[in-house]
Design a protein around this motif. Structure first.
Motif, mmCIF file in Angstrom:
data_model
loop_
_atom_site.group_PDB
_atom_site.id
_atom_site.type_symbol
_atom_site.label_atom_id
_atom_site.label_comp_id
_atom_site.label_asym_id
_atom_site.label_seq_id
_atom_site.Cartn_x
_atom_site.Cartn_y
_atom_site.Cartn_z
ATOM 1 N N TRP A 55 0.843 -1.208 0.000
ATOM 2 C CA TRP A 55 0.000 0.000 0.000
ATOM 3 C C TRP A 55 0.871 1.248 0.000
ATOM 4 O O TRP A 55 0.639 2.185 -0.770
ATOM 5 C CB TRP A 55 -0.915 0.019 1.221
ATOM 6 C CG TRP A 55 -2.045 -0.952 1.157
ATOM 7 C CD1 TRP A 55 -2.049 -2.240 1.624
ATOM 8 C CD2 TRP A 55 -3.350 -0.725 0.598
ATOM 9 N NE1 TRP A 55 -3.265 -2.820 1.382
ATOM 10 C CE2 TRP A 55 -4.091 -1.919 0.763
ATOM 11 C CE3 TRP A 55 -3.953 0.368 -0.019
ATOM 12 C CZ2 TRP A 55 -5.410 -2.045 0.327
ATOM 13 C CZ3 TRP A 55 -5.272 0.251 -0.443
ATOM 14 C CH2 TRP A 55 -5.986 -0.940 -0.279
ATOM 15 N N THR A 56 1.893 1.246 0.829
ATOM 16 C CA THR A 56 2.794 2.395 0.929
ATOM 17 C C THR A 56 3.595 2.582 -0.346
ATOM 18 O O THR A 56 3.784 3.716 -0.831
ATOM 19 C CB THR A 56 3.757 2.219 2.119
ATOM 20 O OG1 THR A 56 2.991 2.081 3.321
ATOM 21 C CG2 THR A 56 4.680 3.415 2.254
ATOM 22 N N MET A 67 -13.869 3.022 -11.190
ATOM 23 C CA MET A 67 -14.318 1.625 -11.106
ATOM 24 C C MET A 67 -13.180 0.820 -10.476
ATOM 25 O O MET A 67 -12.340 0.260 -11.175
ATOM 26 C CB MET A 67 -14.672 1.102 -12.497
ATOM 27 C CG MET A 67 -15.828 1.847 -13.146
ATOM 28 S SD MET A 67 -16.231 1.227 -14.799
ATOM 29 C CE MET A 67 -16.825 -0.418 -14.430
ATOM 30 N N ILE A 68 -13.134 0.812 -9.165
ATOM 31 C CA ILE A 68 -12.022 0.190 -8.453
ATOM 32 C C ILE A 68 -11.951 -1.296 -8.795
ATOM 33 O O ILE A 68 -12.907 -2.042 -8.559
ATOM 34 C CB ILE A 68 -12.182 0.352 -6.930
ATOM 35 C CG1 ILE A 68 -12.414 1.814 -6.560
ATOM 36 C CG2 ILE A 68 -10.958 -0.196 -6.208
ATOM 37 C CD1 ILE A 68 -11.281 2.744 -6.886
ATOM 38 N N PRO A 69 -10.829 -1.753 -9.359
ATOM 39 C CA PRO A 69 -10.714 -3.166 -9.722
ATOM 40 C C PRO A 69 -10.510 -4.034 -8.486
ATOM 41 O O PRO A 69 -9.633 -3.759 -7.667
ATOM 42 C CB PRO A 69 -9.481 -3.203 -10.638
ATOM 43 C CG PRO A 69 -8.678 -2.015 -10.232
ATOM 44 C CD PRO A 69 -9.634 -0.983 -9.741
ATOM 45 N N MET A 84 -7.110 2.829 -5.372
ATOM 46 C CA MET A 84 -7.035 3.860 -4.334
ATOM 47 C C MET A 84 -6.102 4.994 -4.739
ATOM 48 O O MET A 84 -6.426 6.178 -4.576
ATOM 49 C CB MET A 84 -6.558 3.219 -3.023
ATOM 50 C CG MET A 84 -6.296 4.165 -1.883
ATOM 51 S SD MET A 84 -4.615 4.894 -1.830
ATOM 52 C CE MET A 84 -3.566 3.454 -1.633
ATOM 53 N N THR A 85 -4.948 4.669 -5.306
ATOM 54 C CA THR A 85 -3.996 5.715 -5.689
ATOM 55 C C THR A 85 -4.534 6.560 -6.831
ATOM 56 O O THR A 85 -4.262 7.760 -6.903
ATOM 57 C CB THR A 85 -2.639 5.121 -6.090
ATOM 58 O OG1 THR A 85 -2.759 4.340 -7.295
ATOM 59 C CG2 THR A 85 -2.055 4.260 -4.980
ATOM 60 N N LYS A 86 -5.289 5.947 -7.719
ATOM 61 C CA LYS A 86 -5.819 6.691 -8.861
ATOM 62 C C LYS A 86 -6.962 7.617 -8.455
ATOM 63 O O LYS A 86 -7.101 8.725 -8.984
ATOM 64 C CB LYS A 86 -6.252 5.715 -9.960
ATOM 65 C CG LYS A 86 -5.080 4.948 -10.560
ATOM 66 C CD LYS A 86 -4.085 5.911 -11.175
ATOM 67 C CE LYS A 86 -2.738 5.341 -11.458
ATOM 68 N NZ LYS A 86 -1.812 6.273 -12.099
ATOM 69 N N THR A 87 -7.764 7.182 -7.495
ATOM 70 C CA THR A 87 -8.793 8.072 -6.951
ATOM 71 C C THR A 87 -8.140 9.251 -6.245
ATOM 72 O O THR A 87 -8.601 10.397 -6.357
ATOM 73 C CB THR A 87 -9.698 7.305 -5.973
ATOM 74 O OG1 THR A 87 -10.238 6.151 -6.622
ATOM 75 C CG2 THR A 87 -10.854 8.185 -5.511
ATOM 76 N N ASN A 108 2.768 6.356 -7.107
ATOM 77 C CA ASN A 108 1.671 6.890 -7.917
ATOM 78 C C ASN A 108 1.148 8.247 -7.452
ATOM 79 O O ASN A 108 0.669 9.032 -8.270
ATOM 80 C CB ASN A 108 0.509 5.898 -7.928
ATOM 81 C CG ASN A 108 0.853 4.583 -8.591
ATOM 82 O OD1 ASN A 108 1.957 4.391 -9.087
ATOM 83 N ND2 ASN A 108 -0.085 3.653 -8.587
ATOM 84 N N VAL A 109 1.252 8.507 -6.153
ATOM 85 C CA VAL A 109 0.634 9.719 -5.601
ATOM 86 C C VAL A 109 1.660 10.748 -5.142
ATOM 87 O O VAL A 109 1.636 11.906 -5.567
ATOM 88 C CB VAL A 109 -0.324 9.363 -4.443
ATOM 89 C CG1 VAL A 109 -0.995 10.620 -3.900
ATOM 90 C CG2 VAL A 109 -1.379 8.366 -4.907
#
Length: 261
Positions: A103-104, A143-145, A153-156, A110-111
């Protein structure tokens, strides 16, 4: 429409391959002075050679997934007119098997890369009263896969950040937008599909079609997009012609998201 980015400096992170490489090529062909970025000098040098015929291209090696790497990049290139936060990674993994470290790691790559570079470059854009920041998000932001929730989550998060930054541009000629590609046949995705094809004993084309049909059935184009198709959208968003587009989450996902807005 003739998009002319002459006199503009464009930095595309993660541009040694895939969508980022195609974006860098599009900017160079539009006349921009393009900065290619990757983690290693060898990959950056290879990308520059491939892009040399497109226009003005130079490069800087820096790992933008780290604070130190962003500092290196900002020190080497203090100002840009166009920043494309493209660096990103993904991995299919069952939610219950995703450790905290993953997650980290995805969040940092990405973020945080886009946060740090936007924080470094946006003040100069506001001072000069012109600039473009583009986050390369994904339809997975909406549309979370289920097979990679941490990626979604990172894309949101990127959509939230890009919209928030756009609020800081009020009354200026600086814009901040996000572009959401759908399934795109970049090098990384091609490797993913090739691995699936080997596992299933099928051709790559067959498995690519099966993937869209089974895992992204709402797609209207019913195929993977090409990296050039995504780059076309980004080059437009970064152009002078897109001056009225700000704070938007723009879709380039082949109609996969089944909503009007």
């Amino acid at each position: 429409m003739n998009i002319d980015l002459s006199g503009k400096t464009a930095l595309v992170t993660g541009s040694t391959s895939g969508i980022g490489h195609a974006i860098a090529k599009g900017f160079a062909e539009a006349g921009a002075d393009v900065l290619v970025n990757g983690r290693t000098q060898s990959r950056v040098d290879e990308a520059i050679v491939k892009l040399s015929s497109a226009g003005k291209v130079r490069g800087i090696a820096a790992d933008v997934s780290t604070a130190e790497g962003c500092k290196v990049l900002l020190a080497a290139v203090p100002d840009v007119d166009i920043l494309v936060n493209n660096t990103g990674i993904f991995e299919p993994k069952d939610f219950f098997d995703i450790p905290d470290e993953d997650w980290t790691r995805l969040f940092n790559v990405n973020v945080m890369s886009g946060i740090r570079l936007s924080r470094g470059y946006m003040p100069g854009m506001l001072k000069r009263d012109w600039g473009r920041i583009v986050f390369i998000a994904s339809e997975s932001a909406l549309m979370i896969p289920k097979e990679m929730i941490h990626y979604g989550m990172t894309k949101t998060a990127q959509l939230a950040i890009s919209r928030g930054l756009a609020e800081l541009t009020r009354g200026t000629a600086v814009t901040v937008n996000a572009v959401m590609p759908g399934p795109t046949m970049s090098e990384g995705v091609k490797t993913f599909v090739q691995d699936l094809a080997k596992q299933n004993g099928q051709s790559v084309d067959t498995d690519a079609a099966n993937f869209i049909r089974e895992h992204r059935p709402t797609s209207l184009i019913q195929r993977f997009a090409s990296v050039d198709e995504i780059a076309n959208m980004v080059v437009y968003v970064a152009s002078k012609q897109a001056s009225a587009t700000n704070g938007a989450a723009l879709r380039a996902e082949g109609g996969l998201v089944p909503t009007i807005a």
